[in-house]
Design a protein around this motif. Sequence first.
Motif, PDB file in Angstrom:
ATOM      1  N   HIS A   1     -11.197  -4.231   5.584  1.00 52.59           N
ATOM      2  CA  HIS A   1      -9.862  -4.560   5.055  1.00 52.59           C
ATOM      3  C   HIS A   1      -8.933  -5.098   6.146  1.00 52.59           C
ATOM      4  O   HIS A   1      -7.909  -5.710   5.825  1.00 52.59           O
ATOM      5  N   GLN A   2      -9.270  -4.857   7.425  1.00 54.89           N
ATOM      6  CA  GLN A   2      -8.528  -5.400   8.563  1.00 54.89           C
ATOM      7  C   GLN A   2      -7.034  -5.052   8.529  1.00 54.89           C
ATOM      8  O   GLN A   2      -6.208  -5.764   9.081  1.00 54.89           O
ATOM      9  N   GLU A   3      -6.701  -3.974   7.889  1.00 58.27           N
ATOM     10  CA  GLU A   3      -5.351  -3.439   7.932  1.00 58.27           C
ATOM     11  C   GLU A   3      -5.307  -2.277   8.907  1.00 58.27           C
ATOM     12  O   GLU A   3      -6.333  -1.641   9.190  1.00 58.27           O
ATOM     13  N   PHE A   4      -4.143  -2.015   9.438  1.00 61.22           N
ATOM     14  CA  PHE A   4      -4.005  -0.821  10.256  1.00 61.22           C
ATOM     15  C   PHE A   4      -4.310   0.396   9.383  1.00 61.22           C
ATOM     16  O   PHE A   4      -3.896   0.454   8.212  1.00 61.22           O
ATOM     17  N   PRO A   5      -5.015   1.380   9.925  1.00 59.88           N
ATOM     18  CA  PRO A   5      -5.481   2.496   9.083  1.00 59.88           C
ATOM     19  C   PRO A   5      -4.385   3.502   8.748  1.00 59.88           C
ATOM     20  O   PRO A   5      -4.599   4.716   8.822  1.00 59.88           O
ATOM     21  N   TYR A   6      -3.219   3.013   8.378  1.00 58.83           N
ATOM     22  CA  TYR A   6      -2.095   3.887   8.074  1.00 58.83           C
ATOM     23  C   TYR A   6      -1.431   3.441   6.775  1.00 58.83           C
ATOM     24  O   TYR A   6      -1.519   2.272   6.378  1.00 58.83           O
ATOM     25  N   ALA A   7      -0.763   4.388   6.149  1.00 61.38           N
ATOM     26  CA  ALA A   7       0.079   4.114   4.984  1.00 61.38           C
ATOM     27  C   ALA A   7       1.378   4.877   5.183  1.00 61.38           C
ATOM     28  O   ALA A   7       1.359   6.069   5.514  1.00 61.38           O
ATOM     29  N   ALA A   8       2.501   4.198   5.031  1.00 63.96           N
ATOM     30  CA  ALA A   8       3.808   4.802   5.305  1.00 63.96           C
ATOM     31  C   ALA A   8       4.698   4.709   4.075  1.00 63.96           C
ATOM     32  O   ALA A   8       4.671   3.720   3.346  1.00 63.96           O
ATOM     33  N   ILE A   9       5.478   5.748   3.850  1.00 63.95           N
ATOM     34  CA  ILE A   9       6.463   5.761   2.771  1.00 63.95           C
ATOM     35  C   ILE A   9       7.812   6.117   3.371  1.00 63.95           C
ATOM     36  O   ILE A   9       7.894   6.814   4.388  1.00 63.95           O
TER      37      ILE A   9
ATOM     38  N   ALA B   1       4.419   2.269  -4.669  1.00 67.36           N
ATOM     39  CA  ALA B   1       4.234   0.889  -4.241  1.00 67.36           C
ATOM     40  C   ALA B   1       4.022   0.779  -2.738  1.00 67.36           C
ATOM     41  O   ALA B   1       3.172   0.008  -2.278  1.00 67.36           O
ATOM     42  N   HIS B   2       4.796   1.545  -1.942  1.00 69.72           N
ATOM     43  CA  HIS B   2       4.759   1.395  -0.492  1.00 69.72           C
ATOM     44  C   HIS B   2       3.734   2.279   0.185  1.00 69.72           C
ATOM     45  O   HIS B   2       3.326   1.986   1.319  1.00 69.72           O
TER      46      HIS B   2
ATOM     47  N   PHE C   1      -4.259  -2.399  -8.762  1.00 70.86           N
ATOM     48  CA  PHE C   1      -3.670  -1.084  -8.535  1.00 70.86           C
ATOM     49  C   PHE C   1      -2.234  -1.086  -9.060  1.00 70.86           C
ATOM     50  O   PHE C   1      -1.297  -1.413  -8.325  1.00 70.86           O
ATOM     51  N   PRO C   2      -2.034  -0.741 -10.317  1.00 73.16           N
ATOM     52  CA  PRO C   2      -0.671  -0.759 -10.879  1.00 73.16           C
ATOM     53  C   PRO C   2       0.181   0.364 -10.311  1.00 73.16           C
ATOM     54  O   PRO C   2      -0.315   1.423  -9.917  1.00 73.16           O
ATOM     55  N   ILE C   3       1.487   0.118 -10.261  1.00 68.70           N
ATOM     56  CA  ILE C   3       2.433   1.136  -9.810  1.00 68.70           C
ATOM     57  C   ILE C   3       2.534   2.231 -10.869  1.00 68.70           C
ATOM     58  O   ILE C   3       2.680   1.955 -12.060  1.00 68.70           O
ATOM     59  N   PHE C   4       2.446   3.460 -10.443  1.00 70.25           N
ATOM     60  CA  PHE C   4       2.482   4.590 -11.368  1.00 70.25           C
ATOM     61  C   PHE C   4       3.416   5.644 -10.810  1.00 70.25           C
ATOM     62  O   PHE C   4       3.307   6.035  -9.644  1.00 70.25           O
TER      63      PHE C   4
END
Length: 459
Positions: free
Chosen positions: A220-228, A377-378, A436-439
């Motif tokens: 996926h070549q994204e940084f392995p993080y998810a931030a909110i 979403a974020h 991936f819909p927003i839920f």
Amino acid sequence: PESAGAAKAQELILGYQMDYWGYIPFIYQWFLDSMRYGHGVVKNFWDVRERTQSYKENLTIPIPGGGVQISVSGKRQVVEYEGNHPKVVDPWNWRPDPRHPVGAFQEGSFCGESFYKSYFDLVRDEDSGLYSNVREIPKVMRQEFGKMNRSDRERIMASNRVYGSKPDQYDTSIVLVEEMVLDLIPREVGLAESDKVERYICVLANRAVIIRAEPYPYDHQEFPYAAIESAPDVHSLLNPGIMELMEPMSQHISWLYNSHLENIRKSLNDRFLIDPSMLEMDDVLNPSAGQYIRLDPKYYGSQGAIDAAIKQLAVQDVTSQGLGTAEQLSTLLQRMSAASDAIQGQPRGKRSTATEIAASSQQASLRLRMMAKLISAHGMIPLVRQMVQNNQNFMSKELYLRLVGTLENEYQGIGKSVSEGGIMVTPEDIQGQFDFPIFDGSMPLDPVRYAEVWMNLSQ
């Protein structure tokens, strides 16, 4: 339509992986960080865990005229878990590219984190092939820990660190690990002959030895993080959390209540004006319950002597009005946080109809729903997108899952059926393209409408 079955298989695998790591404390801490510090961060990576398993087997050795059974026992390494490993990151030790806001950190050129890890865990990781040169790490850092060791976090935020005390030069089994995923040109740094921009992962131990430097392995070549963020603003590098916005009012409310209690203490500890020449001072200086205070004999029977000898200082309660101010500030805090009495499950101070309560709760829920959509979403969608692609890229063995209750009917036909209501999902069963819909996880407040929701879900 051709990916519908794969999507359901991915749901089962993701559910198993989240259950394995105990998703409830993980999700709670992620959301709490976003409320407290302004942003919460989760790291996700592929993890394979092995463990030692004892076994006993009966083997049949063929011999002329039949066979002989012998019992064999021993130990062997087995794969306990293979899958995604989501982990909450300390926001204070997260290192995104400061040229981009938190909401757009994936657009940066680097992103990483700093953390402490046991030297022995690093040795185990080296044995598994993850790191190298671990035994070359100096037991004592050649330079101080820097800002991680001089942080005023405890004083400013009243928050604890991971460790009760800061690691120092005597903690020889603790290593400062600084991991960074960054874009670079391999030829310029002597890593390879390529002159194109590539994404690498580099790990530095105790700021002295590089124990990992290799191409980034995730497709996926994204940084392995998810931030909110609890209050995102794409025009601001860092945004305050809701708790930080509420802190001044909370501190003022605490001051109002503390001052009122101090006034009560002052009233209970009465002070008096006395004329020592008119009283027996031993009675005054040694008070006790039910004790009397004697006048000097020469003032016996004198009119007004008691009033002239002793008088209590008048203490006025000047803080009682502050309690009303504190109540008003508490109401403002509820409005800021959308946590009304009905949302908190607290009874209202006045009688209200069911329609009024439902309307008030619905308005508060709409604000919370917007926050839930932002989180979805974020944070949630980027995290799940990485987890799904990791499953597609790295899953090497079939996974056996047992379905119980309504899940058996809902996921009928997914994977290969096995005995006792279980299914086997293979890496080929999860390939596909997904949306991936927003839920926001909301449900109607009116119980009558629950039937409508379930009818729509069952279609």
